[in-house]
Design an enzyme around this catalytic site. Sequence first.
Site, mmCIF file in Angstrom:
data_model
loop_
_atom_site.group_PDB
_atom_site.id
_atom_site.type_symbol
_atom_site.label_atom_id
_atom_site.label_comp_id
_atom_site.label_asym_id
_atom_site.label_seq_id
_atom_site.Cartn_x
_atom_site.Cartn_y
_atom_site.Cartn_z
ATOM 1 N N MET A 158 -0.761 28.901 -29.728
ATOM 2 C CA MET A 158 -0.397 27.949 -30.778
ATOM 3 C C MET A 158 0.897 28.381 -31.471
ATOM 4 S SD MET A 158 -2.535 25.386 -31.289
ATOM 5 C CE MET A 158 -2.821 24.950 -33.011
ATOM 6 N N CYS A 159 1.677 27.404 -31.810
ATOM 7 C CA CYS A 159 2.893 27.671 -32.561
ATOM 8 C C CYS A 159 2.550 27.698 -34.050
ATOM 9 C CB CYS A 159 3.922 26.589 -32.294
ATOM 10 S SG CYS A 159 4.218 26.318 -30.540
ATOM 11 N N GLU A 160 3.530 28.066 -34.842
ATOM 12 C CA GLU A 160 3.341 28.080 -36.288
ATOM 13 C C GLU A 160 4.362 27.172 -36.955
ATOM 14 O OE1 GLU A 160 1.448 30.339 -38.395
ATOM 15 O OE2 GLU A 160 0.366 31.285 -36.737
ATOM 16 N N ASN B 188 3.230 21.438 -33.536
ATOM 17 C CA ASN B 188 2.325 22.490 -33.107
ATOM 18 C C ASN B 188 1.172 21.821 -32.382
ATOM 19 O OD1 ASN B 188 -0.424 23.343 -33.724
ATOM 20 N ND2 ASN B 188 0.393 25.088 -34.830
#
Lengths: 265, 265
Positions: free
Chosen positions: A1-3, A108
Amino acid sequence: MCELLGMSANVPTDICFSFTGFLHRGGGTGPHRDGWGIAFYEAGGYRDFRDPHPSVRSPIARLICDYPIKSHIALSHIRQANVGEVRLANTHPFTREMWGRTWCYAHNGQLEGWQALPLSYYRSVGDTDSEHAFCWLLGELRSRFPAAPSQEEEQREGFWRLLHLLCEQLRGMGVFNLLLADGEYLYTYCSTKLAHITRRAPFGKAELSDAELTVNFAEHTTPDDIVSVVATEPLTSNEDWVRMVPGELLVWQHGKIQARFLDEA
Amino acid sequence: MCELLGMSANVPTDICFSFTGFLHRGGGTGPHRDGWGIAFYEAGGYRDFRDPHPSVRSPIARLICDYPIKSHIALSHIRQANVGEVRLANTHPFTREMWGRTWCYAHNGQLEGWQALPLSYYRSVGDTDSEHAFCWLLGELRSRFPAAPSQEEEQREGFWRLLHLLCEQLRGMGVFNLLLADGEYLYTYCSTKLAHITRRAPFGKAELSDAELTVNFAEHTTPDDIVSVVATEPLTSNEDWVRMVPGELLVWQHGKIQARFLDEA
């Protein structure tokens, strides 16, 4: 997962404190080593800084921490690649011009079947699901609103409702947490994970969760300042962040929530 | 007058040496105190750095000198404002996406009657003649070429001829020196002032005109490297720069001139 990290403020505000904690997640406390970017809206203008390298060791990221750029709206993204290789063209935020405004977008999550979303005005430069979804989203908005909606309540609401509807459609395809801005408004949409906090007088101290840093906002603000921060996970350990619910769209302006749309299912 | 700097190379090359001399013109040896910007095409991606402050004192400019970003195409602009106030939205280079490519543009000069140029796909974010002309130019190209021209000689030539024609039209409205790029090609068009130099083996030493700095390119290159630099005024004092003639369009790729179009009047 991105932030994701976003800010909306009623006075030009630097994002150094939040960004310092945030960038530690880019290869420091987090696994997000596949590039990062940050965008600022300043006095009607826009600029972004993007780097396909881990933020925690990036000289450009260090510059952003040390050189306070003051803006009404800022948004940032740290990437953990899933769709699309690690390269500059796949590094968020993405931008396109619509109605003479620079639209800026960071996502995201991960989408399925995104290739089938039809594109019109805007095409992808890179090869991520995120950028494709952005091009589709903006194209849909533009085809229904060839010119900017007027400031009339009804027009503006109609535009926001359409945006919410399109976000809901994307949520149906996977995970779609979104930051979107046009210099006037910051839009945040929650599919699974986003939290926010609004700071205003009386200002207190805040402690970062990801780095050893405390700031006393009372020393850096005036009593009229209103500054809101939105992030994938709360960035501070001693404040009460509000978690958004799945399907929720918030429209931010001058640090305040101007409108809220919820999943009607 | 503003200052332009462009580079085309057959290998990823940093522009630190040229940029060091160039940025001294931004409030150092030159009067161009009204902002600056630099753009890089790297491995299919694009990024730019823009600052509305004088380049010679800009921490971001210092970073660009110290942090060698290697690219096939780079372009930079130092602004001396005439039309449009000094602010980020009026700071070159300007960018728009067409055909899934990021187009980047910087202009030196001043146009009359530019407000009458009709806009279609692209709108200005700021209020300069330069950005308006860019939006018009790209809109005209896109309406005639809704998709990218194929690599066939005839198609490609047709596109370049159209670009030359549009540049000539803009030259008829004032002064229009141009740098334009799409990641594959660098286009340079001369209305009054542009000069270029191509460096290849055997590489020698070069001395900057604007700062006390000499570089021995032989130490930083391989025998196959071809690097061309285009600038408003020659940047070095010991090399033979070629001055472009008014009405001349050059198409650069991999450091070499691929095509040349001249004023046919």
